[in-house]
Design an enzyme around this catalytic site. Structure first.
Site, PDB file in Angstrom:
ATOM      1  N   HIS A   1       4.447  -8.884  -1.998  1.00 52.16           N
ATOM      2  CA  HIS A   1       3.914  -7.549  -2.178  1.00 52.16           C
ATOM      3  C   HIS A   1       3.248  -7.485  -3.695  1.00 52.16           C
ATOM      4  O   HIS A   1       2.534  -6.724  -4.228  1.00 52.16           O
ATOM      5  CB  HIS A   1       5.098  -6.349  -2.340  1.00 52.16           C
ATOM      6  CG  HIS A   1       3.480  -5.072  -2.110  1.00 52.16           C
ATOM      7  ND1 HIS A   1       3.171  -4.847  -1.463  1.00 52.16           N
ATOM      8  CD2 HIS A   1       4.159  -4.278  -2.846  1.00 52.16           C
ATOM      9  CE1 HIS A   1       2.856  -3.100  -1.864  1.00 52.16           C
ATOM     10  NE2 HIS A   1       3.701  -2.588  -2.591  1.00 52.16           N
TER      11      HIS A   1
ATOM     12  N   ASP B   1       4.748 -10.060   3.026  1.00 51.09           N
ATOM     13  CA  ASP B   1       5.150  -9.495   2.405  1.00 51.09           C
ATOM     14  C   ASP B   1       6.244  -7.572   3.211  1.00 51.09           C
ATOM     15  O   ASP B   1       5.610  -7.761   4.104  1.00 51.09           O
ATOM     16  CB  ASP B   1       3.081  -7.962   2.320  1.00 51.09           C
ATOM     17  CG  ASP B   1       3.889  -6.816   1.619  1.00 51.09           C
ATOM     18  OD1 ASP B   1       4.639  -6.296   0.898  1.00 51.09           O
ATOM     19  OD2 ASP B   1       2.072  -6.509   0.697  1.00 51.09           O
TER      20      ASP B   1
ATOM     21  N   SER C   1      -1.114  -1.296  -3.728  1.00 58.57           N
ATOM     22  CA  SER C   1      -0.064  -0.782  -3.920  1.00 58.57           C
ATOM     23  C   SER C   1      -0.500   0.470  -3.311  1.00 58.57           C
ATOM     24  O   SER C   1      -1.303   1.375  -2.815  1.00 58.57           O
ATOM     25  CB  SER C   1       1.363  -1.036  -4.262  1.00 58.57           C
ATOM     26  OG  SER C   1       2.391  -1.094  -3.661  1.00 58.57           O
TER      27      SER C   1
HETATM   28  C1  MLT Z   1       3.598   3.410  -0.871  1.00 56.95           C
HETATM   29  O1  MLT Z   1       4.774   4.769  -0.964  1.00 56.95           O
HETATM   30  O2  MLT Z   1       2.480   3.367  -1.153  1.00 56.95           O
HETATM   31  C2  MLT Z   1       3.778   1.870  -0.900  1.00 56.95           C
HETATM   32  O3  MLT Z   1       5.984   1.697  -0.213  1.00 56.95           O
HETATM   33  C3  MLT Z   1       3.657   1.607  -1.373  1.00 56.95           C
HETATM   34  C4  MLT Z   1       4.778   1.518  -2.839  1.00 56.95           C
HETATM   35  O4  MLT Z   1       6.262   1.433  -2.849  1.00 56.95           O
HETATM   36  O5  MLT Z   1       4.262   2.220  -3.272  1.00 56.95           O
END
Ligand code: MLT
Length: 200
Positions: A183, A152, A102
């Protein structure tokens, strides 16, 4: 940057750079490294941006909307941290493979977008396109595994395909693995990443 370094027992293996998701710590992905390559060095880093107390690797303006200036700044800082860590722990700076989930996958993708020599490849669990409208460096010889979810809510299938085609357009070899999930990081995709790693 706050981190853990664990020396592996085979110095011919790459060093695995672990980058957690939002709200995670440097402890989170240690079990993944063990699955992928139990003999490799591990460098696991904690993001030093806090969003309501949750560690991240760069700021965002809203979910899925990145603060691009901060992303560029933090990517440079992480790349410099890798230089320092390689010296301090005496591992090969030119043999680092990132494993990110992520937000951690997003900064790993950003390393590839900005610094062609930062990492030899990456296992990206549920990454997004870190930046648009930029020319990518030559990434030939770089290997990337992307695990994406067909449902996702944070990263659409179209965005995963877009990331694949941007990286391939720059010369990287990309494997895109689909999970019929959202996700979340699944055991199945970690196993798939482990199999991919054995063949690069
Ligand atoms: C981010 O902010 O990098 C993406 O939205 C994934 C997350 O939730 O960290």
């Amino acid at each position: 940057m706050k981190h853990i370094f664990q020396k592996g027992n085979d110095s011919s293996k790459p060093t695995l750079l672990l980058l957690h998701g939002t709200g995670g710590t440097e402890q989170d992905l240690l079990p993944l490294a063990d699955k992928v390559d139990p003999d490799a060095n591990i460098l696991s880093v904690r993001g030093n941006v806090l969003e309501n107390g949750m560690p991240r690797f760069f700021r965002r303006l809203a979910e899925g909307v990145f603060d691009e200036e901060d992303l560029v700044f933090r990517t440079k800082a992480l790349n410099e941290f890798l230089d320092e860590a390689a010296q301090k722990y005496a591992f090969d700076r030119n043999q680092i493979l990132a494993i990110g989930y992520s937000n951690g996958a997003n900064i790993a993708a950003s390393l590839l977008f900005h610094y062609p020599d930062a990492i030899i490849g990456a296992i990206l669990h549920h990454p997004m396109v870190p930046r648009r409208g930029m020319k990518l460096p030559n990434l030939s010889g770089r290997n990337v595994f992307i695990a994406a979810g067909t449902n996702d809510p944070i990263c659409s299938p179209g965005e995963s395909e877009e990331l694949r085609s941007l990286l391939e357009g720059a010369g990287a070899k990309v494997d895109l693995h689909w999970e019929n999930k959202g996700h979340q990081l699944t055991f199945h995709e970690v196993e798939a990443a482990g199999k991919w790693y054995k063949h690069i």
